[in-house]
Write a protein that holds these residues in place. Structure first.
Motif, PDB file in Angstrom:
ATOM      1  N   VAL A  32       0.873  -1.221   0.079  1.00  0.00           N
ATOM      2  CA  VAL A  32       0.049   0.093   0.046  1.00  0.00           C
ATOM      3  C   VAL A  32       0.823   1.220  -0.131  1.00  0.00           C
ATOM      4  CG1 VAL A  32      -1.619   1.118   1.201  1.00  0.00           C
ATOM      5  CG2 VAL A  32      -1.963  -1.252   1.355  1.00  0.00           C
ATOM      6  N   ALA A  33       0.604   2.326  -1.021  1.00  0.00           N
ATOM      7  CA  ALA A  33       1.359   3.523  -0.656  1.00  0.00           C
ATOM      8  C   ALA A  33       0.924   4.350   0.114  1.00  0.00           C
ATOM      9  CB  ALA A  33       1.384   3.932  -2.351  1.00  0.00           C
ATOM     10  N   GLY A  34       1.196   4.121   1.644  1.00  0.00           N
ATOM     11  CA  GLY A  34       0.535   4.864   2.587  1.00  0.00           C
ATOM     12  C   GLY A  34       1.283   6.313   2.598  1.00  0.00           C
ATOM     13  N   HIS A  35       0.708   7.342   3.385  1.00  0.00           N
ATOM     14  CA  HIS A  35       1.185   8.633   3.365  1.00  0.00           C
ATOM     15  C   HIS A  35       1.308   9.174   2.003  1.00  0.00           C
ATOM     16  CE1 HIS A  35       1.643   7.736   7.727  1.00  0.00           C
ATOM     17  NE2 HIS A  35       2.311   6.514   7.333  1.00  0.00           N
TER      18      HIS A  35
ATOM     19  N   ASP B 160      -6.297   8.375  -0.952  1.00  0.00           N
ATOM     20  CA  ASP B 160      -7.486   9.499  -0.791  1.00  0.00           C
ATOM     21  C   ASP B 160      -9.023   8.520  -1.062  1.00  0.00           C
ATOM     22  OD1 ASP B 160      -5.749  11.557  -0.548  1.00  0.00           O
ATOM     23  OD2 ASP B 160      -6.111  12.048  -2.857  1.00  0.00           O
ATOM     24  N   PRO B 161      -8.928   7.452  -1.688  1.00  0.00           N
ATOM     25  CA  PRO B 161      -9.924   6.802  -1.887  1.00  0.00           C
ATOM     26  C   PRO B 161     -10.798   6.305  -0.436  1.00  0.00           C
ATOM     27  CG  PRO B 161      -8.815   6.131  -3.525  1.00  0.00           C
ATOM     28  CD  PRO B 161      -7.767   6.871  -2.568  1.00  0.00           C
ATOM     29  N   ILE B 162      -9.907   6.213   0.503  1.00  0.00           N
ATOM     30  CA  ILE B 162     -10.285   5.592   1.904  1.00  0.00           C
ATOM     31  C   ILE B 162     -10.717   6.599   2.830  1.00  0.00           C
ATOM     32  CG2 ILE B 162      -9.468   3.405   1.388  1.00  0.00           C
ATOM     33  CD1 ILE B 162      -7.332   4.139   3.644  1.00  0.00           C
TER      34      ILE B 162
ATOM     35  N   SER C 198       4.878  14.859  17.190  1.00  0.00           N
ATOM     36  CA  SER C 198       4.166  14.204  16.053  1.00  0.00           C
ATOM     37  C   SER C 198       4.773  14.433  14.738  1.00  0.00           C
ATOM     38  CB  SER C 198       2.669  15.070  15.990  1.00  0.00           C
ATOM     39  OG  SER C 198       2.071  14.918  14.690  1.00  0.00           O
ATOM     40  N   THR C 199       4.884  13.316  14.117  1.00  0.00           N
ATOM     41  CA  THR C 199       5.721  13.420  12.703  1.00  0.00           C
ATOM     42  C   THR C 199       4.645  13.899  11.625  1.00  0.00           C
ATOM     43  OG1 THR C 199       4.938  10.941  12.469  1.00  0.00           O
ATOM     44  CG2 THR C 199       7.339  11.572  13.644  1.00  0.00           C
TER      45      THR C 199
ATOM     46  N   GLY D 199     -10.325  12.031  15.308  1.00  0.00           N
ATOM     47  CA  GLY D 199     -10.509  11.380  14.098  1.00  0.00           C
ATOM     48  C   GLY D 199      -9.945  11.989  13.022  1.00  0.00           C
ATOM     49  N   GLY D 200     -10.114  13.326  13.131  1.00  0.00           N
ATOM     50  CA  GLY D 200      -9.402  14.244  12.047  1.00  0.00           C
ATOM     51  C   GLY D 200      -8.034  14.158  12.069  1.00  0.00           C
ATOM     52  N   TYR D 201      -7.205  13.917  13.111  1.00  0.00           N
ATOM     53  CA  TYR D 201      -5.767  13.975  13.195  1.00  0.00           C
ATOM     54  C   TYR D 201      -5.367  12.778  12.622  1.00  0.00           C
ATOM     55  CZ  TYR D 201      -1.084  13.245  14.836  1.00  0.00           C
ATOM     56  OH  TYR D 201       0.258  12.898  14.819  1.00  0.00           O
ATOM     57  N   TRP D 202      -6.049  11.508  12.897  1.00  0.00           N
ATOM     58  CA  TRP D 202      -5.641  10.278  12.326  1.00  0.00           C
ATOM     59  C   TRP D 202      -6.052  10.133  10.694  1.00  0.00           C
ATOM     60  CZ3 TRP D 202      -2.192   8.184  15.133  1.00  0.00           C
ATOM     61  CH2 TRP D 202      -2.197   8.374  16.546  1.00  0.00           C
ATOM     62  N   THR D 203      -7.080  10.892  10.293  1.00  0.00           N
ATOM     63  CA  THR D 203      -7.239  10.895   8.941  1.00  0.00           C
ATOM     64  C   THR D 203      -6.028  11.568   8.265  1.00  0.00           C
ATOM     65  OG1 THR D 203      -9.669  10.959   9.474  1.00  0.00           O
ATOM     66  CG2 THR D 203      -9.205  11.518   7.031  1.00  0.00           C
ATOM     67  N   ALA D 204      -5.780  12.796   8.705  1.00  0.00           N
ATOM     68  CA  ALA D 204      -4.527  13.333   8.154  1.00  0.00           C
ATOM     69  C   ALA D 204      -3.204  12.377   8.296  1.00  0.00           C
ATOM     70  CB  ALA D 204      -4.427  14.904   8.666  1.00  0.00           C
ATOM     71  N   HIS D 205      -3.121  11.977   9.426  1.00  0.00           N
ATOM     72  CA  HIS D 205      -2.045  10.959   9.404  1.00  0.00           C
ATOM     73  C   HIS D 205      -1.963  10.052   8.446  1.00  0.00           C
ATOM     74  CE1 HIS D 205       0.166   7.516  11.521  1.00  0.00           C
ATOM     75  NE2 HIS D 205       0.496   8.436  12.333  1.00  0.00           N
ATOM     76  N   ALA D 206      -3.040   9.393   8.013  1.00  0.00           N
ATOM     77  CA  ALA D 206      -2.811   8.337   6.932  1.00  0.00           C
ATOM     78  C   ALA D 206      -2.353   8.952   5.755  1.00  0.00           C
ATOM     79  CB  ALA D 206      -4.020   7.856   6.547  1.00  0.00           C
ATOM     80  N   ARG D 207      -2.452  10.411   5.307  1.00  0.00           N
ATOM     81  CA  ARG D 207      -2.408  10.872   3.889  1.00  0.00           C
ATOM     82  C   ARG D 207      -0.782  11.733   4.123  1.00  0.00           C
ATOM     83  NH1 ARG D 207      -1.387  13.976   0.052  1.00  0.00           N
ATOM     84  NH2 ARG D 207      -3.163  14.437  -1.433  1.00  0.00           N
ATOM     85  N   ARG D 208      -0.583  12.242   5.295  1.00  0.00           N
ATOM     86  CA  ARG D 208       0.639  13.073   5.023  1.00  0.00           C
ATOM     87  C   ARG D 208       1.918  12.291   5.445  1.00  0.00           C
ATOM     88  NH1 ARG D 208      -1.377  18.212   8.921  1.00  0.00           N
ATOM     89  NH2 ARG D 208      -3.265  18.697   7.676  1.00  0.00           N
ATOM     90  N   PRO D 209       2.935  12.836   4.728  1.00  0.00           N
ATOM     91  CA  PRO D 209       4.246  12.086   5.089  1.00  0.00           C
ATOM     92  C   PRO D 209       4.673  12.238   6.430  1.00  0.00           C
ATOM     93  CG  PRO D 209       4.526  14.420   4.106  1.00  0.00           C
ATOM     94  CD  PRO D 209       2.914  14.145   4.093  1.00  0.00           C
TER      95      PRO D 209
END
Length: 369
Positions: free
Chosen positions: A231-234, A239-241, A263-264, A277-287
């Motif tokens: 999976v190409a995380g971060h 985006d689809p999930i 926080s990285t 929840g909003g933090y962990w949503t951004a967490h999955a997407r950001r480097p």
């Protein structure tokens, strides 16, 4: 473990003969080292996805009660969310090929390793979490309950599982700027998803584009290694999930923690109240800005810094050591578990090193008969 007040000494052994041999060898040496008088600054660094293997933690489950108790609590929380038992999986040696199984298992192992260190009286002054390792760090800090974190890691990994096979991740020995230059015309298909040191990054994205990027690097003998991610995380590939992830975590509650955590994602220290929840949503997407986290921790109070990697294998120790050298810092990095080393021996070896560096355990590790 046998210790000496005069010298930084620890002997790790499973039987009396080995202890005797170790003592005899110790007494024949010329000892010039002195155990530091001051306790070093202690950092728990929680690794991300990877390094997991069938049956990991099984020896500690049967040998160390505090670890087993923590794993049982985590297993109950995972089972309430998913219906499968982590303890049964580990004891049976079941496979961990699915992201939706591997990540909850790694999370539980990390939470339990951290709890074991603290049961031994080894308390961190600050913590860093690399990618999903930040979830276990949030539990250790006291910002998330075990139940809340289990819901988070299980729902997150289940959604990531739906993307498995659509992307790859590669570790490359390039700075962030050089990595972006190497990506070049593939900038809409490949992204820098982690900055681990000033000379090491992780790329994520389309598998074919990554193959095109890494092929000339390999010809130039630049270190490149494909990671077992799937999976190409971060990166934008998740985006689809994100809408489903945000909805699934809408009820997540967090509170200020007891231990400072860098926080990285936000690239700063946080108190843990942000971990909704909003933090962990951004967490999955950001480097993942791990190198920046190490620099910021090392820029703290002067003196020695001792990093303990919390995870199933030594994945961050090399990056931490490189960041230490780059910062001109004084300190060392230790793993919890090592490849092809019995788990209890590995933990005891690191505990011995922690003692030699100036940290005093409150009690010897407990072992079931």
């Amino acid at each position: 473990m046998i210790t000496s007040k005069s010298w930084p000494t620890a002997i790790v052994s499973g039987d009396r003969e080995q202890v005797a041999d170790g003592l005899r060898e110790f007494l024949t040496r010329t000892h010039t080292g002195v155990r530091p008088a001051d306790r070093p600054r202690l950092v728990f660094a929680f690794s991300g996805h990877g390094g997991h293997q069938a049956g990991m933690g099984r020896e500690l489950l049967t040998a160390v009660p505090p670890f087993a108790q923590s794993m049982a609590e985590c297993s109950r929380a995972i089972e309430a969310e998913t219906g499968w038992s982590l303890i049964d999986l580990l004891l049976d040696g079941g496979p961990m090929t699915e992201v939706s199984v591997a990540q909850p298992a790694v999370w539980a192992l990390q939470v339990s390793l951290a709890r074991l260190w603290r049961d031994w009286g080894i308390e961190p002054d600050v913590m860093i979490g690399h990618s999903m390792g930040e979830i276990a760090a949030a539990v250790t800090a006291g910002s998330l309950t075990v139940r809340a974190a289990a819901e988070l890691v299980c729902r997150r990994s289940a959604l990531l599982e739906t993307l498995r096979g659509t992307g790859d991740m590669w570790a490359v020995a390039l700075s962030e700027d050089d990595a972006r230059q190497a990506i070049g015309p593939f900038a809409d298909r490949v992204w820098v998803c982690a900055m681990n040191t000033g000379r090491s990054t992780t790329l994520a994205g389309d598998p074919d584009a990554l193959a095109e990027i890494t092929a000339p690097l390999l010809r130039r003998r630049v270190f490149c290694r494909k990671l077992k991610a799937g999976v190409a995380g971060h990166s934008p590939q998740v985006d689809p999930i994100l809408c489903d992830l945000r909805a699934g975590l809408s009820g997540l509650e967090a509170r200020p923690g007891r231990i400072p955590l860098y926080s990285t994602v936000l690239d700063r220290f946080v108190d843990g109240s942000e971990f909704i929840g909003g933090y962990w949503t951004a967490h999955a997407r950001r480097p993942v800005r791990f190198a920046s986290a190490c620099r910021s921790v090392l820029a703290g109070p002067p003196g020695r810094t001792l990093f303990v990697e919390i995870g199933p294998r030594s994945a961050l120790v090399g990056s931490i050591e490189e960041n230490l050298i780059a910062a001109g810092g004084e300190g060392i990095a230790l793993p919890c578990l090592r490849r092809d080393v019995p788990e209890l021996t590995s933990m005891m070896t690191s505990l011995a090193a922690v003692f030699a560096e100036g940290c005093d355990p409150v009690r010897p590790p407990a072992r079931q008969p």
